[in-house]
Design an enzyme around this catalytic site. Structure first.
Site, mmCIF file in Angstrom:
data_model
loop_
_atom_site.group_PDB
_atom_site.id
_atom_site.type_symbol
_atom_site.label_atom_id
_atom_site.label_comp_id
_atom_site.label_asym_id
_atom_site.label_seq_id
_atom_site.Cartn_x
_atom_site.Cartn_y
_atom_site.Cartn_z
ATOM 1 N N ASN A 1 -26.760 -13.965 26.494
ATOM 2 C CA ASN A 1 -28.006 -14.258 27.214
ATOM 3 C C ASN A 1 -27.997 -15.660 27.833
ATOM 4 O OD1 ASN A 1 -28.944 -11.733 26.875
ATOM 5 N ND2 ASN A 1 -30.451 -12.199 25.298
ATOM 6 N N VAL B 1 -38.882 -15.524 28.191
ATOM 7 C CA VAL B 1 -39.125 -14.476 27.196
ATOM 8 C C VAL B 1 -37.819 -14.084 26.486
ATOM 9 C CG1 VAL B 1 -39.938 -12.083 26.880
ATOM 10 C CG2 VAL B 1 -41.091 -13.573 28.523
ATOM 11 N N THR B 2 -36.719 -14.147 27.217
ATOM 12 C CA THR B 2 -35.407 -13.701 26.708
ATOM 13 C C THR B 2 -35.042 -14.383 25.388
ATOM 14 O OG1 THR B 2 -34.716 -13.418 29.004
ATOM 15 C CG2 THR B 2 -32.963 -13.530 27.363
ATOM 16 N N HIS C 1 -39.267 -18.665 17.231
ATOM 17 C CA HIS C 1 -39.523 -17.221 17.250
ATOM 18 C C HIS C 1 -38.304 -16.534 16.622
ATOM 19 C CE1 HIS C 1 -40.954 -13.372 18.525
ATOM 20 N NE2 HIS C 1 -39.897 -13.152 19.278
ATOM 21 N N ASP D 1 -34.083 -7.347 39.528
ATOM 22 C CA ASP D 1 -33.089 -6.975 38.518
ATOM 23 C C ASP D 1 -31.740 -6.842 39.215
ATOM 24 O OD1 ASP D 1 -33.581 -5.608 35.448
ATOM 25 O OD2 ASP D 1 -31.611 -5.276 36.355
HETATM 26 O O1 TXD Z 1 -41.129 -12.533 21.865
HETATM 27 C C1 TXD Z 1 -40.224 -12.547 22.647
HETATM 28 N N1 TXD Z 1 -39.859 -13.670 23.254
HETATM 29 C C2 TXD Z 1 -39.480 -11.287 22.967
HETATM 30 C C3 TXD Z 1 -38.185 -11.381 23.576
HETATM 31 C C4 TXD Z 1 -40.091 -10.038 22.761
HETATM 32 C C5 TXD Z 1 -39.470 -8.894 23.190
HETATM 33 C C6 TXD Z 1 -38.190 -8.907 23.883
HETATM 34 N N2 TXD Z 1 -37.525 -10.173 23.797
HETATM 35 C C7 TXD Z 1 -36.291 -10.349 24.565
HETATM 36 O O2 TXD Z 1 -36.565 -10.202 25.969
HETATM 37 C C8 TXD Z 1 -35.217 -9.337 24.281
HETATM 38 O O3 TXD Z 1 -34.519 -9.658 23.096
HETATM 39 C C9 TXD Z 1 -34.363 -9.491 25.523
HETATM 40 O O4 TXD Z 1 -33.532 -10.631 25.404
HETATM 41 C C10 TXD Z 1 -35.393 -9.746 26.641
HETATM 42 C C11 TXD Z 1 -35.737 -8.500 27.470
HETATM 43 O O5 TXD Z 1 -36.148 -7.458 26.639
HETATM 44 P P1 TXD Z 1 -36.358 -5.978 27.223
HETATM 45 O O6 TXD Z 1 -36.823 -5.143 26.106
HETATM 46 O O7 TXD Z 1 -37.127 -6.037 28.477
HETATM 47 O O8 TXD Z 1 -34.830 -5.600 27.550
HETATM 48 P P2 TXD Z 1 -34.309 -4.511 28.619
HETATM 49 O O9 TXD Z 1 -35.249 -3.385 28.716
HETATM 50 O O10 TXD Z 1 -32.890 -4.267 28.238
HETATM 51 O O11 TXD Z 1 -34.343 -5.300 30.012
HETATM 52 C C12 TXD Z 1 -33.535 -6.362 30.308
HETATM 53 C C13 TXD Z 1 -33.253 -6.289 31.793
HETATM 54 C C14 TXD Z 1 -32.398 -5.087 32.201
HETATM 55 O O12 TXD Z 1 -33.084 -4.307 33.176
HETATM 56 C C15 TXD Z 1 -31.131 -5.710 32.792
HETATM 57 O O13 TXD Z 1 -30.592 -4.969 33.876
HETATM 58 C C16 TXD Z 1 -31.673 -7.045 33.232
HETATM 59 O O14 TXD Z 1 -32.530 -7.465 32.201
HETATM 60 N N3 TXD Z 1 -30.622 -8.053 33.463
HETATM 61 C C17 TXD Z 1 -30.722 -8.946 34.451
HETATM 62 N N4 TXD Z 1 -31.690 -9.174 35.342
HETATM 63 C C18 TXD Z 1 -31.496 -10.169 36.201
HETATM 64 N N5 TXD Z 1 -30.391 -10.952 36.216
HETATM 65 C C19 TXD Z 1 -29.410 -10.770 35.328
HETATM 66 N N6 TXD Z 1 -28.328 -11.551 35.325
HETATM 67 C C20 TXD Z 1 -29.553 -9.734 34.386
HETATM 68 N N7 TXD Z 1 -28.789 -9.260 33.372
HETATM 69 C C21 TXD Z 1 -29.448 -8.237 32.821
#
Ligand code: TXD
Length: 308
Positions: A95, A118-119, A175, A33
């Site tokens: 995103n 997943v994002t 989705h 992260d």
């Molecule tokens: O069915 C599906 N595909 C989904 C998709 C189901 C549930 C969640 N879905 C999507 O996954 C949701 O709409 C988000 O776009 C992602 C991640 O969901 P999550 O609930 O895990 O979000 P969080 O808890 O906010 O975590 C996202 C993390 C957070 O720790 C940020 O610091 C990190 O992403 N982040 C990064 N990591 C690496 N590199 C970069 N650039 C970065 N930017 C943010």
């Protein structure tokens, strides 16, 4: 040697997926992260649970991409999640920038990896990951349909008072709000749903499925669903790592299948050690086809918006 699974984004979905993989003992995990200390803290916590889980998997938390080098699989959960009132499409540009940056690193450091996206908006992000990495489309696959089908199966099990184990649900399309749940191919121990519930009831449960993500976003107020999304992602990881060849609804690249070309969209696929080993085509009725096309058109619009 165990396989190496890197999870990019150590938020709710990423960390919960990491937990499922580490607990299973199937692979070693790298949890990445951009937030300093957070992936390290979560990884250390999970590592300290391994003796209790009887797991010999290792997990490393990091803010350095080189730690992900040589991964067999990479799971992308990095990005913003929905807030109440937002659609998945509202996350598009923010995103997309994150996914592009993540994919450049993956392509350089793990050129042989299979990537699960997943994002959100997930179908478009899968397309972007494919374009950015230039990997074979077999090695880029998106998670969505398994979650949507699991939500429908849960609602059905409550309605019919039958174990969810006996329910097989199928959801096609993007989705998003115009996903295509298919009652004709949704069965309880082989019996089509259409034999078990009146049309009106089925339609109500389908509507709840379409809005299943938003229902949880509204309840949580901060963040979106992650237990079922992580469980769905883990099912894909397991099928690939163990070469199970499960048939699962996933977002895959269509090259003429279902009469659709050049986009990532949800269809039944066979997932094994090579990634998407086969796209399974079913014959749709006129009405189902129209719904599927509508869903494809929504995804296409977002792809055009991003100019990918
Ligand atoms: O069915 C599906 N595909 C989904 C998709 C189901 C549930 C969640 N879905 C999507 O996954 C949701 O709409 C988000 O776009 C992602 C991640 O969901 P999550 O609930 O895990 O979000 P969080 O808890 O906010 O975590 C996202 C993390 C957070 O720790 C940020 O610091 C990190 O992403 N982040 C990064 N990591 C690496 N590199 C970069 N650039 C970065 N930017 C943010």
């Amino acid at each position: 040697m165990k396989k190496k699974v890197s999870i990019i984004g150590a938020g709710n979905v990423g960390a919960t997926t990491a937990q499922l993989v580490v607990q299973s003992g199937f692979a070693d995990v790298v949890l990445f992260d951009v937030v300093e200390g957070m992936p390290q803290g979560k990884a250390l916590d999970m590592a300290e649970a391994c003796p209790l889980w009887n797991s010999s998997s290792t997990i490393k938390g990091t803010n350095n991409y080189p730690d992900t080098a040589g991964s067999d699989m990479v799971v992308i959960t990095a990005g913003l999640a929905r807030k109440p009132g937002m659609s998945r499409g509202d996350l598009l540009h923010a995103n997309a920038n994150i996914i592009r940056a993540v994919c450049v690193e993956i392509a350089n450091l793990s050129p042989n990896a299979i990537v699960i996206v997943v994002t959100n908006p997930m179908d478009v992000m899968a397309q972007l990951a494919w374009k950015t990495t230039e990997f074979s489309c077999k090695r880029i696959v998106g998670m969505g349909g398994i979650l949507d089908a699991s939500r429908l199966a849960s609602f059905l099990s409550w309605e019919l008072k039958v174990s969810p184990e006996d329910i097989e649900a199928l959801v096609l399309g993007g989705h998003g709000d115009d996903m295509v749940p298919l009652p004709r191919f949704t069965t309880v121990k082989g019996i089509p749903l259409t034999e078990l519930l009146p049309k009106r009831k089925i339609e109500a449960l389908i509507e709840r499925t379409r809005k299943g993500g938003a229902e949880i976003v509204a309840l949580l107020k901060a963040g979106s669903a992650y237990y079922a999304p992580a469980a769905s992602t883990f099912q894909m990881i397991k099928s690939i790592l163990l070469d199970e060849k499960r048939m699962l609804p996933c977002t895959a690249f269509l090259n003429g299948e279902y009469g659709i070309k050049d986009i990532y969209i949800g269809v039944p696929v066979i997932l094994g050690k090579d990634g998407v080993e086969k796209i399974v085509e079913v014959t749709l009725t006129k009405e189902e086809k129209a719904q599927f096309r509508k869903s494809c058109a929504s995804v296409k619009k977002l792809i055009e918006n991003l100019k990918i």
